[in-house]
Structures are given as C-alpha cells and as structure tokens.
Design an enzyme around this catalytic site. Structure first.
Site, PDB file in Angstrom:
ATOM      1  N   SER A   1      16.335  17.260 -40.540  1.00  0.00           N
ATOM      2  CA  SER A   1      15.302  17.811 -41.422  1.00  0.00           C
ATOM      3  C   SER A   1      15.805  18.327 -42.764  1.00  0.00           C
ATOM      4  CB  SER A   1      14.539  18.933 -40.704  1.00  0.00           C
ATOM      5  OG  SER A   1      13.602  18.393 -39.799  1.00  0.00           O
TER       6      SER A   1
ATOM      7  N   LYS B   1      14.018  16.966 -45.745  1.00  0.00           N
ATOM      8  CA  LYS B   1      12.826  17.538 -46.377  1.00  0.00           C
ATOM      9  C   LYS B   1      13.123  18.161 -47.748  1.00  0.00           C
ATOM     10  CE  LYS B   1      10.265  18.290 -42.062  1.00  0.00           C
ATOM     11  NZ  LYS B   1      11.209  18.069 -40.968  1.00  0.00           N
TER      12      LYS B   1
ATOM     13  N   SER C   1       9.452  23.756 -41.148  1.00  0.00           N
ATOM     14  CA  SER C   1       9.954  22.375 -41.053  1.00  0.00           C
ATOM     15  C   SER C   1       8.938  21.457 -40.377  1.00  0.00           C
ATOM     16  CB  SER C   1      11.287  22.330 -40.293  1.00  0.00           C
ATOM     17  OG  SER C   1      11.967  21.127 -40.532  1.00  0.00           O
TER      18      SER C   1
ATOM     19  N   LYS D   1      17.533  24.827 -46.050  1.00  0.00           N
ATOM     20  CA  LYS D   1      16.924  23.920 -45.075  1.00  0.00           C
ATOM     21  C   LYS D   1      17.850  23.614 -43.904  1.00  0.00           C
ATOM     22  CE  LYS D   1      13.372  21.912 -43.681  1.00  0.00           C
ATOM     23  NZ  LYS D   1      13.838  22.381 -42.360  1.00  0.00           N
TER      24      LYS D   1
END
Length: 447
Positions: free
Chosen positions: A66, A69, A130, A254
């Site tokens: 993730s 992202k 997320s 992140k």
C-alpha cells in the site's frame, strides 16, 4: 630480581591491553553509529534536500504493497491543483468498487452500491485507513477506469525518474483481487519499486503537495460519522502521536503490507529544522519474522540514527565568493565587470562532531554567460549567473536521490549590483582605448 621481572611483565601486559583497547575503541564506536536494519531494503534521506544518510539494498526491486497509494495521492492532488477534480466532486460507486469494498480481508471502509461519496472523504479513507476500494474510486474519478489510471501512474513515475512498475492503484496483490484486477495486467502481477525510488516518491509528494501531511498525520477519524456506515478509522501508521509506537515529530506517511511485499513503511518525521524520510521494505524482527511491530522498530532505528547523529549546520554565510570567480565580465556595460557572490547561506545536514571540510565548484548559467565567460548588458542586481555546488571531504556522503536533487541543493551565485548598457560614446572611447593598448603592447614587445 624475580619480583622486578614479574612487575615488568605485568606492566608490559597491561600496556599491550590498553593499547589494544585504544586502537579498537574508535572502530567499535564507529560501527555502533550505523544502524543494522533488519529489512530486505532500507534508506534514510534528508527530507529537505534529498541527501542520502543511510542505504541498504536501495536499488533492489521489491513489493511495495500500500505504499503504492502515495502515487495515487500524488495524482489526485495534482488533479485538484489543475482543477480537473475538486474535493467536492462526487463519485457514484461502481459494481466493481462495491464488491472490493466488501472484502473484509482488505483494509476498507464499506461503500454502498450506487451511493455518492465526495472525493475528500474517499481521500481521507485512503490516506488514514489505507482503504483499497476508496483508492480505486479515486482512480476511476480521475481517469475513468483503474486501467487508465495505472497508465497515468507509470507515466508520472517515468517523469519523476522512479524505478518501478505499477499494475494497480492500491498495492494489493492481483491474485488476491479475485479476478477484479486491472485488465492491462496479469493475475500474478505485483507493484514493484526500489527503496530509493520509494523515498523519492515520498520526497516529491511532500515537496510538491505538503498538504498531504495534514491528512496523513491524523491518528484517528470516523468515516461517515452519524450514519449507518460509520466506521472508526485508526491510522495504520502506529508511530503517530497517541498511537502505540508514538514517535516524536512523526507526521506521515504510508504503510504497506501484503504476503508478497511483507511489512513496509515510508515514514517521515520533523524535529526542529530537520525533516527525515525513511523507508523499510519487508522488515523483520530479530528472529527473522515479519510483523507490524518490526517495521516500526526498524523505522525507529533509522530515524534515531538521523536525529541523533546528524544536525543541520551553517557551513558558509551568504555573499561567499569562490576564488577565481569574484567578478564576471560584462559585455557592452557601463562597468566592464561586476562582483558576484552567493545569495544565501549554505546549510548541510552533517554528522555531529565531524570536521566540516568542503570543496566548492562553480557551474555557470550558460543561458546568460557566453562562451567568453561574459554577461551581456544590461544586468540586473541579484541576477543569477550560476551555482556553487559543495562537496563534503569528510562526511563521505552517499550522494543525493538524483542529479536533480543535488542541483537543487546548490546555492545560486548572483550579481552584486545592476550594470546598465553603455551608450555609443562610451563604447567608442573604449574601442579607441583598446586599440591604443594593443599598439603599445606591440611596440613594447619589439624591445
């Protein structure tokens, strides 16, 4: 006599031991300064300049989960800046996004089929929680489909100079999407990137769109509060204030976790005038097992190393002049030359206690300086004529994320005053003077 010999032997032995300790201590101390990061790859950079402070397997292509992202965020914030979408733009949930949002094995907020959601709430769900389906919803809003959005992701990656491969907007493994992955990729494809490029993406995201940290730094928030779809979103970045691994100064960025990528984290923290960006990929604990805790433990090691061992210091003041480049010629100006110097101080993130020895090199701006090394009048005060780049002789830096960041870290060299263009009369007198100077030089050479 025997006692004296024994004492001498003991004294020699003690001296040898002391000498051994003295010789070994600096080596051991130096070894302890550099952290041993339990991860497949890791990197630590100065968040202001892109200077690399630590790296391990930084150019190895690995799964990013993730952390993907961050690119989805970048493209959304770019689209908002360019007014292609707005925070109030509404998205109607497609059948595919609805199905993915109901997968409880993913990180998700539940979305209702056919319901309208504003981009802002989808963005918050993605940045804080997320949320995977919310990420795809944003992709569909910007590009019409996730397939088209993935093309934009790879185009932007090329533009930013990233070494990577994007196959979807979420970072999920395609095989886990039960056939609902973008059709321009395969069932076993994964998003891949190097630690260096992941750090650069985080660096550019923060530099170009610093507002991302306002959302990324939110520890907890409710999605659709007061409705039947209300859900508590706790940030997966557990190093934020108030969460289990709270770290002073942490405000982003992140996390990412899949079976393929392992436990990953691109973190950033700021203390005083120092911002650091760290990346760990497939982090492990001392036993070799991956875990949520491991990625934060290894990130803490990196950030502690950066904050404890380095400080931002003024190396040179403003108005610095490099020997041999104190002035520059001005063609057809009222003055034949003009003083030049740096227009601001030079700061660098350097290891504490190490001597600060630098060499400087001057790079002229060829768009303003001709092949004879002269500016053309008129010249403005404070006009940039080139750059000074400083190279450390003692810190043995690992360099910068790219040549672009290294250039940005250089200091502009500017003109000290304005120089107007000389009128025809002054230019004529100057030409006559040059003629006589040439004649006298020729006559002098005869004798």
């Amino acid at each position: 006599m025997r006692k004296k010999k024994v004492y001498k032997s003991i004294a020699c032995l003690v001296s040898l031991l002391l000498l051994t300790v003295l010789l070994q201590s600096p080596v051991q101390a130096q070894a302890e300064e550099t952290p041993n990061i339990n991860a497949a790859a890791a990197i630590l950079i100065d968040g202001d300049t892109g200077k690399i402070l630590y790296e391990k397997n930084a150019d190895k292509m690995l799964g990013i989960a993730s952390m993907t992202k961050m690119m989805t965020e970048y493209l959304l914030l770019e689209a908002i800046k360019e007014k292609k979408v707005s925070w109030d733009t509404e998205y109607r949930v497609s059948d595919r996004v609805y199905k993915i949002s109901q997968e409880r094995n993913f990180s998700n907020v539940p979305l209702r089929l056919g319901e309208k959601y504003k981009i802002r709430e989808l963005y918050e769900a993605m940045a804080i929680y997320s949320a995977d389906a919310a990420s795809i919803a944003i992709a569909e809003t910007i590009a019409g489909s996730e397939e088209n959005f993935v093309k934009l992701m790879n185009q932007k990656a090329k533009e930013l100079g990233l070494q990577c491969k994007f196959v979807n907007a979420t970072g999920l493994s395609n095989k886990d999407l039960k056939g609902m992955y973008p059709k321009n990729s395969g069932p076993n494809d994964e998003n891949l990137m190097t630690a260096r490029s992941t750090a650069k993406l985080a660096y550019r995201l923060i530099k170009d769109y610093p507002e991302v940290l306002k959302t990324a730094s939110i520890p907890k928030k409710k999605f659709r509060p007061g409705t039947a779809d209300e859900i508590n979103m706790e940030n997966w970045n557990w190093m934020l204030p108030g969460l289990v691994f709270a770290y002073k100064g942490m405000d982003g960025l992140k996390t990412g976790t899949t079976d393929f990528a392992g436990y990953c984290f691109a973190g950033t923290a700021k203390r005083g005038n120092v911002r650091l960006i760290s990346v760990v990929m497939n982090a492990k604990d001392p036993s070799g097992k991956g875990s949520y805790n491991a990625r934060f433990t290894e990130t803490k090691k990196l950030l502690d190393y950066g904050f404890n061992e380095f400080s931002r210091q003024k190396i040179y003041p403003a108005k610095l002049q490099l020997k041999g480049y104190e002035t520059i010629k001005v063609e057809k100006g009222k003055d034949k030359e003009v003083t030049i110097y740096t227009n601001k101080p030079f700061y660098d993130l350097v290891k504490k206690g190490e001597p600060k020895k630098y060499t400087a090199s001057f790079t002229p701006d060829r768009s303003k300086i001709d092949k004879n090394g002269a500016l053309k009048a008129p010249v403005q005060k404070g006009e940039t004529v080139g750059y000074l780049t400083f190279h450390s002789e003692t810190n043995n830096p690992l360099g910068y994320l790219s040549k672009e960041e290294e250039k940005k870290a250089s200091i502009p060299v500017v003109t000290a005053k304005a120089v107007d263009k000389a009128n025809w009369f002054i230019l004529s007198l100057r030409s006559i003077g040059d003629l006589f100077d040439g004649m006298f030089s020729t006559v002098k050479s005869w004798f």
